[in-house]
Structure formats: structure tokens, C-alpha cells
Write a protein that holds these residues in place. Structure first.
Motif, PDB file in Angstrom:
ATOM      1  N   VAL A  38      -8.158  -6.605  12.054  1.00 45.50           N
ATOM      2  CA  VAL A  38      -7.560  -5.473  11.134  1.00 45.50           C
ATOM      3  C   VAL A  38      -6.207  -5.681  10.890  1.00 45.50           C
ATOM      4  O   VAL A  38      -5.702  -5.127   9.998  1.00 45.50           O
ATOM      5  N   VAL A  39      -5.220  -6.435  12.105  1.00 46.51           N
ATOM      6  CA  VAL A  39      -3.992  -6.824  11.604  1.00 46.51           C
ATOM      7  C   VAL A  39      -4.059  -7.710  10.467  1.00 46.51           C
ATOM      8  O   VAL A  39      -3.211  -7.613   9.228  1.00 46.51           O
ATOM      9  N   LYS A  40      -5.013  -8.890  10.422  1.00 44.61           N
ATOM     10  CA  LYS A  40      -5.022  -9.669   9.048  1.00 44.61           C
ATOM     11  C   LYS A  40      -5.373  -8.913   7.889  1.00 44.61           C
ATOM     12  O   LYS A  40      -4.707  -9.050   6.728  1.00 44.61           O
ATOM     13  N   LYS A  41      -6.317  -8.053   7.762  1.00 41.59           N
ATOM     14  CA  LYS A  41      -6.657  -7.338   6.469  1.00 41.59           C
ATOM     15  C   LYS A  41      -5.581  -6.323   6.271  1.00 41.59           C
ATOM     16  O   LYS A  41      -5.164  -6.415   4.871  1.00 41.59           O
ATOM     17  N   ALA A  42      -5.022  -5.796   7.066  1.00 44.14           N
ATOM     18  CA  ALA A  42      -3.592  -4.883   6.674  1.00 44.14           C
ATOM     19  C   ALA A  42      -2.552  -5.712   6.133  1.00 44.14           C
ATOM     20  O   ALA A  42      -1.897  -5.179   5.150  1.00 44.14           O
ATOM     21  N   ALA A  43      -2.292  -6.833   6.905  1.00 41.65           N
ATOM     22  CA  ALA A  43      -1.069  -7.611   6.251  1.00 41.65           C
ATOM     23  C   ALA A  43      -1.338  -8.087   4.879  1.00 41.65           C
ATOM     24  O   ALA A  43      -0.607  -8.093   3.898  1.00 41.65           O
ATOM     25  N   ARG A  44      -2.630  -8.539   4.770  1.00 42.02           N
ATOM     26  CA  ARG A  44      -3.212  -9.046   3.372  1.00 42.02           C
ATOM     27  C   ARG A  44      -2.778  -7.781   2.312  1.00 42.02           C
ATOM     28  O   ARG A  44      -2.236  -8.099   1.238  1.00 42.02           O
ATOM     29  N   TYR A  94       0.215   2.594   0.701  1.00 42.27           N
ATOM     30  CA  TYR A  94       0.202   2.160   2.032  1.00 42.27           C
ATOM     31  C   TYR A  94      -0.775   2.935   3.018  1.00 42.27           C
ATOM     32  O   TYR A  94      -1.511   2.502   3.613  1.00 42.27           O
ATOM     33  N   ASN A  95      -0.664   4.125   2.954  1.00 39.63           N
ATOM     34  CA  ASN A  95      -1.622   4.886   3.700  1.00 39.63           C
ATOM     35  C   ASN A  95      -3.211   4.869   3.345  1.00 39.63           C
ATOM     36  O   ASN A  95      -3.975   4.726   4.352  1.00 39.63           O
ATOM     37  N   ALA A  96      -3.348   4.626   2.186  1.00 37.84           N
ATOM     38  CA  ALA A  96      -4.779   4.422   1.798  1.00 37.84           C
ATOM     39  C   ALA A  96      -5.564   2.935   1.933  1.00 37.84           C
ATOM     40  O   ALA A  96      -6.287   2.766   2.241  1.00 37.84           O
ATOM     41  N   LEU A  97      -4.692   2.035   1.822  1.00 43.33           N
ATOM     42  CA  LEU A  97      -5.042   0.599   1.528  1.00 43.33           C
ATOM     43  C   LEU A  97      -4.441  -0.259   2.745  1.00 43.33           C
ATOM     44  O   LEU A  97      -5.137  -0.943   3.161  1.00 43.33           O
ATOM     45  N   VAL A  98      -3.634   0.244   3.624  1.00 41.31           N
ATOM     46  CA  VAL A  98      -2.974  -0.569   4.700  1.00 41.31           C
ATOM     47  C   VAL A  98      -3.292   0.369   6.039  1.00 41.31           C
ATOM     48  O   VAL A  98      -3.986  -0.343   6.967  1.00 41.31           O
ATOM     49  N   ARG A  99      -2.794   1.376   6.174  1.00 40.00           N
ATOM     50  CA  ARG A  99      -2.890   2.066   7.390  1.00 40.00           C
ATOM     51  C   ARG A  99      -4.362   2.558   7.622  1.00 40.00           C
ATOM     52  O   ARG A  99      -4.579   2.694   9.086  1.00 40.00           O
ATOM     53  N   LEU A 145      -0.896  -5.283   2.519  1.00 40.16           N
ATOM     54  CA  LEU A 145       0.312  -4.677   2.342  1.00 40.16           C
ATOM     55  C   LEU A 145       1.295  -5.824   1.265  1.00 40.16           C
ATOM     56  O   LEU A 145       1.891  -5.518   0.466  1.00 40.16           O
ATOM     57  N   GLY A 146       0.660  -7.141   1.498  1.00 39.02           N
ATOM     58  CA  GLY A 146       1.231  -8.202   0.661  1.00 39.02           C
ATOM     59  C   GLY A 146       0.823  -7.749  -0.950  1.00 39.02           C
ATOM     60  O   GLY A 146       1.582  -7.958  -1.790  1.00 39.02           O
TER      61      GLY A 146
END
Length: 310
Positions: free
Chosen positions: A115-121, A142-147, A123-124
Motif C-alpha cells: 500500500v505504501v508503494k501504491k500510495a507513493a506512486r 489526495y484523499n481519493a487517489l492516495v489516502r 502521489l507522484g
């Protein structure tokens, strides 16, 4: 019918005469405590029973999509093997079940890594494609696509170790720092809790606490219908009339002692412990008497104030 997941679990009720099962759409899991070869035979007998039922009802099991996994923290486990229609089932060390990666030792580290890898991608992607967007728009994205990646099913896998919690939090730290760089009159060098306050956000750790306690409220009020979870919730009854200054008198739920961190961090016990910590601190909070809306609001108000002074 494709039984995609036939799971052997060493957590269950010792001595049961039949395996337990869970069914979601076309995914079937059967599980039982496996402590001896007798348990292995009983589990295989249950698999054979499923195969026979399918044959009688003109259904076909795809053995190639079935597997088994043993959940245990022991270094050496009982050697086991299971089959369907004389086809041996593959043994895995981790599985993905309803979006959550579960490893054989229940550390959830592979899931957190994922999940950290997906979220970082994600966010980029937002950083590259939202130049000129307003802060509010960026927060919505951010809330929809990362958090959303960092919080999905967190009641199950909430990190028991601080290092994993900080890895998750680092994604939001980066996001708030990027927002602050473009904000007028606010430095990106401000501490994280000040950036959260500036942009009206909660830390991911505090958001997981809210999610946990809202879930507990729903279980207690039968909005989540699960008798197995409800049975694990024990209200603490003191032997003597509690003194006003007695810390234990503010602990509503009884938490059994556990020898391992895995036992202490079992979801329902972790959530009950979180409620014990805030009960008596948050004015007027009552998981039994408050409506869900009021209960959630009191939690968020309390955690927002606590974050501002951390």
C-alpha cells in the motif's frame, strides 16, 4: 464453481469435528487448527466432502486455482499436504484476500509494503499533473487517489510496530510538505502537526483510531452483524466500588493478557484498548449512549486538539 481459496488455518477451535468455512461470492475458505496428523486427515476429509458435493451438483472445482497456507509463528510447523481430485494443492506463504495481503505470520508487512508503494506512486502522479491546481483540489485528489490506499481495511491490518506506522505516515508528510511549499505565508519547514492543522487534516494514525472506534460502535450497536466479534468484547466489572481517582475505573472493556505482540494487537482487543485510553478524557463520549454521528464527531474533535499539541 471455482473455489479459489481453500485455506488451512492453524487458528480455530481445537478438537472440533468439522472445519469452519467462510464464503464470499465464489471464494470458499475452510480452516481449522492443525496440531496433529489427525487434524490433517480431518481437513482433507472436509475437502473430499466439498468435492463430492460439487460432483453431485454438476459443478467443477478448478484445483489449479486452489491452494493452502499455514498461519503460524513457529519456526517448525507440521508437514502437511492437501489435494483435490488427486491434484496436490500449492502451499503459499501469503495470500491476498479481499484486497488485504495476509502473510503466514500475520505481520501484515507485505500488505504495508504494497500500500505504501501504491500510495507513493499515486502521489507522484498527482504532483506531476496538478500544477496550478488549488490546495483544496489537491487535497480532494489526495484523499481519493492516495489516502484511500493507505486506509482500506485498516481495522484488520493496522500496523502494530511504530516503524511501519511511520512508513505509512511518511506519504502524508510528503504531501503536506509539497502543499506548504506552494502556500503563501506558511513555511514547508513547519512541523508536521502544524501542517496538518493548517490544511485541516488528521494524521493517518489518528484517522485509523477513528476508523477502529467507529467500527467498534457499529459492532456493539449491531450495525455490523458479527456474533463472533461481539463475543470477544468483554465489559470490565470491578470487584469493588471504584474510586474516582482509580485509573482502572475508567477502563470500560476487559483486555485479556497476551504474551506476544500479535495477541495484544489482535483487532478487537486493540480497538477496545484504544477506547479504554480515551474514555474519561473525551468529555461526554459514550460508545453505548452516543449516536454514531455524535460519537465520531467527539473523536475527531478530540484527536484534532491532541494533534495540535503533539
Amino acid at each position: 464453481m471455482h473455489a479459489r481459496q481453500l485455506t488451512c488455518d492453524v487458528y480455530g477451535h481445537v478438537g472440533s469435528t468439522a472445519s469452519k468455512c467462510s464464503l464470499y461470492a465464489d471464494d470458499l475458505k475452510i480452516y481449522r487448527t492443525v496440531g496433529s496428523n489427525v487434524d490433517v486427515q480431518l481437513l482433507q476429509a472436509d475437502l473430499d466432502g466439498i468435492v463430492n458435493w460439487c460432483n453431485l451438483n454438476a459443478m467443477t472445482l478448478n484445483a489449479g486455482k486452489c491452494f493452502h497456507v499455514k498461519f503460524s509463528r513457529k519456526k517448525k510447523t507440521l508437514v502437511t499436504g492437501f489435494s483435490i481430485n488427486n491434484i496436490s494443492l500449492q502451499q503459499l506463504t501469503e495470500i491476498k484476500d479481499l484486497g488485504v495481503i495476509i502473510d503466514k505470520k500475520l505481520t501484515f508487512k507485505p500488505h504495508i509494503d504494497n500500500v505504501v508503494k501504491k500510495a507513493a506512486r499515486s502521489l507522484g502522479f498527482i504532483r506531476r499533473n496538478t500544477k496550478g491546481f488549488s490546495h483544496n483540489t489537491k487535497i480532494i485528489l489526495y484523499n481519493a487517489l492516495v489516502r484511500s490506499h493507505l486506509e482500506f481495511a485498516s481495522v484488520v491490518w493496522s500496523p502494530p510496530y511504530h516503524i511501519h506506522s511511520q512508513r505509512i505516515e511518511s506519504v502524508q508528510r510528503t504531501f503536506t510538505r509539497n502543499l506548504a511549499v506552494l502556500a503563501s505565508g506558511f513555511s514547508h519547514r513547519q512541523p508536521y502537526y502544524q501542517r496538518l492543522s493548517e490544511f485541516g487534516m488528521l494524521s493517518l494514525r489518528n484517522r485509523r483510531i477513528v476508523t477502529d472506534l467507529v467500527f467498534l460502535h457499529k459492532v456493539i450497536h449491531n450495525e455490523v452483524k458479527c456474533s463472533d466479534l461481539l463475543e470477544q468484547i468483554c465489559v470490565r466489572v470491578p470487584r469493588l466500588y471504584p474510586c474516582r481517582n482509580n485509573t482502572n475505573s475508567r477502563k470500560i472493556f476487559y483486555i485479556p493478557r497476551a504474551r506476544t505482540n500479535l495477541g495484544r494487537q489482535a483487532p478487537i482487543f486493540r480497538i477496545c484498548s484504544e477506547y479504554n485510553e480515551i474514555f474519561g478524557i473525551v468529555p461526554g463520549i459514550d460508545i453505548f449512549g452516543n449516536s454514531l454521528t455524535i460519537f465520531r464527531k467527539k473523536l475527531i474533535d478530540h484527536l484534532s486538539v491532541r494533534s495540535s499539541v503533539e
